[in-house]
Design an enzyme around this catalytic site. Structure first.
Site, PDB file in Angstrom:
ATOM      1  N   GLU A   1      34.028  42.935  41.318  1.00  0.00           N
ATOM      2  CA  GLU A   1      34.779  41.850  41.949  1.00  0.00           C
ATOM      3  C   GLU A   1      33.912  41.125  42.967  1.00  0.00           C
ATOM      4  O   GLU A   1      33.639  41.638  44.065  1.00  0.00           O
ATOM      5  CB  GLU A   1      36.045  42.381  42.631  1.00  0.00           C
ATOM      6  CG  GLU A   1      36.882  41.279  43.248  1.00  0.00           C
ATOM      7  CD  GLU A   1      38.088  41.786  44.001  1.00  0.00           C
ATOM      8  OE1 GLU A   1      38.690  40.987  44.740  1.00  0.00           O
ATOM      9  OE2 GLU A   1      38.433  42.973  43.872  1.00  0.00           O
TER      10      GLU A   1
ATOM     11  N   LYS B   1      47.843  61.642  42.012  1.00  0.00           N
ATOM     12  CA  LYS B   1      47.447  60.386  41.368  1.00  0.00           C
ATOM     13  C   LYS B   1      48.600  59.392  41.219  1.00  0.00           C
ATOM     14  O   LYS B   1      48.650  58.610  40.263  1.00  0.00           O
ATOM     15  CB  LYS B   1      46.792  60.657  40.012  1.00  0.00           C
ATOM     16  CG  LYS B   1      45.464  61.424  40.126  1.00  0.00           C
ATOM     17  CD  LYS B   1      44.816  61.621  38.784  1.00  0.00           C
ATOM     18  CE  LYS B   1      43.437  62.234  38.929  1.00  0.00           C
ATOM     19  NZ  LYS B   1      43.467  63.608  39.453  1.00  0.00           N
TER      20      LYS B   1
ATOM     21  N   ASP C   1      37.096  61.062  42.420  1.00  0.00           N
ATOM     22  CA  ASP C   1      38.017  60.843  41.302  1.00  0.00           C
ATOM     23  C   ASP C   1      38.697  59.497  41.510  1.00  0.00           C
ATOM     24  O   ASP C   1      39.589  59.361  42.353  1.00  0.00           O
ATOM     25  CB  ASP C   1      39.044  61.974  41.253  1.00  0.00           C
ATOM     26  CG  ASP C   1      39.925  61.919  40.016  1.00  0.00           C
ATOM     27  OD1 ASP C   1      40.030  60.839  39.407  1.00  0.00           O
ATOM     28  OD2 ASP C   1      40.525  62.949  39.669  1.00  0.00           O
TER      29      ASP C   1
ATOM     30  N   HIS D   1      36.515  32.894  47.496  1.00  0.00           N
ATOM     31  CA  HIS D   1      36.472  33.374  46.114  1.00  0.00           C
ATOM     32  C   HIS D   1      35.909  32.317  45.158  1.00  0.00           C
ATOM     33  O   HIS D   1      35.234  32.648  44.189  1.00  0.00           O
ATOM     34  CB  HIS D   1      37.873  33.809  45.673  1.00  0.00           C
ATOM     35  CG  HIS D   1      38.257  35.164  46.185  1.00  0.00           C
ATOM     36  ND1 HIS D   1      38.646  35.384  47.487  1.00  0.00           N
ATOM     37  CD2 HIS D   1      38.288  36.383  45.581  1.00  0.00           C
ATOM     38  CE1 HIS D   1      38.910  36.664  47.660  1.00  0.00           C
ATOM     39  NE2 HIS D   1      38.688  37.293  46.517  1.00  0.00           N
TER      40      HIS D   1
END
Length: 352
Positions: free
Chosen positions: A50, A181, A255, A345
């Site tokens: 990104e 998670k 993770d 951006h």
């Protein structure tokens, strides 16, 4: 080709191995952290596709360091696994809980026999009629500890099945109660992993000179953003913890799926005279400086850049993670408050 010259280096982390995927890695810093465990100026590796993300976090790190650095403290730690037990009736569930509470030390011994570093710090039963969940909470040394607590909890459950006189109809190593998670109210309130709070006071002059806006403008936008968080039902209230966490986790062998729960927390902004107080509190930071993917070549290099590879550094890494997210919150709120978010951006992503 370089990866495939030594495929054995990846054998503990992957099955059906065909190669690795390259991601761009950028650096922010120096980011000064005045933490209980993380002390000094850190250069933080961030792996992302990104555009504008690294630039934004770097800007936040720059102003936080100009202001004297980020205070950070590990408040609590404990990785949860929640096995579930099914009984024939509510009465049996109650008898089971009574037995568990009376045999905590036996179960603790069984769990801790599977690991040199994991310690069972609490065991809390939750009854829903004929189903009982056991909230098993562990400290995990310098590892993130997901596999460690699973293996330890399995041993605890086997000890229950061997000794408990109450008949168990079925049991499961994870009852989907722990928040593993996934974002959860349990994680928000009690934490899962390492809970860290970080803060900085930005002088108004620094906000104006380096962020191109004012303290009041950031507070005004923050008020609207906080309302948006509440109205949309977010767990916590923050701008984009996930951006910084995902980039840091990928660069250091964590993770990445744990970002789902780690990106829960609270960002606060308050006026302190003419200055701006900014804090983040993050209850579910799941990081380790050993184990998992931390030994892979690129990820090991990422931890070495931080100076936090190996035993003795997990708590500092958690504080650095929270400090990094704080920098991202500062920068994105300033950009939106100043009306520069879209332009940044366009310049850094679409139009270059």
């Amino acid at each position: 080709p370089v990866t495939m010259e030594n495929p054995a280096a990846y054998s503990a982390n992957i099955e059906n191995f065909i190669g690795t995927v390259k991601l761009p890695v950028g650096i922010i810093g120096p980011m000064r952290v005045n933490g209980l465990n993380a002390k000094g100026d850190f250069h933080v590796p961030m792996a992302t596709t990104e555009a504008a993300l690294v630039a934004s976090y770097a800007r936040g790190a720059y102003v936080a360091t100009k202001a004297g650095g980020i205070s950070a403290a590990l408040l609590y730690e404990g990785v949860i696994r929640t096995p579930a037990f099914v009984f024939g009736a509510l009465f049996d569930a109650g008898r089971f809980v009574e037995w568990v509470v009376s045999n905590i030390e036996v179960l603790k011994t069984a769990a801790e026999a599977t690991t040199r570093f994991g310690k069972l710090t609490s065991l809390e039963p939750i009854i829903d009629n004929d189903v009982v969940f056991l909230i098993c909470r562990y400290t995990t040394g310098d590892a993130a500890g997901q596999n460690m607590v699973t293996i330890a909890t399995n041993a605890l459950c086997q000890a229950i099945l061997q000794s408990c006189p109450v008949p168990v109809r079925a049991w499961y190593i994870e009852g989907n109660f722990s928040g593993d998670k996934k974002a959860s109210f349990l994680g928000m309130i009690t934490g899962r992993g390492r809970k860290v709070s970080a803060s900085v006071v930005l002088p108004g002059t620094i906000v104006q000179k380096f962020l191109g806006t004012s303290v009041q403008a950031m507070l005004d936008y923050g008020q609207v953003a906080n309302l948006g968080s509440h109205l949309s039902g977010q767990l916590g209230a923050q701008a984009h913890f996930a951006n910084g966490l995902a980039a840091l986790y990928l660069a250091t062998g964590q993770d990445a799926a744990c970002v789902a729960e780690s990106a829960v927390g609270i960002t606060r902004m308050e006026a302190r005279g003419d200055d701006l107080f900014v804090s983040v509190t993050m209850p579910n930071i799941l990081v380790g400086s050993v184990g998992g993917g931390t030994g892979l070549p690129s990820q090991s290099a990422g931890l070495n850049i931080l100076g936090l590879k190996g035993a003795g550094h997990a708590t500092a890494l958690a504080e650095v993670a929270a400090a990094t997210c704080l920098c991202g919150e500062i920068s994105i709120v300033a950009a939106i408050a100043a009306g520069e978010f879209t332009r940044a951006h366009e310049n850094l992503a679409r139009h270059r």
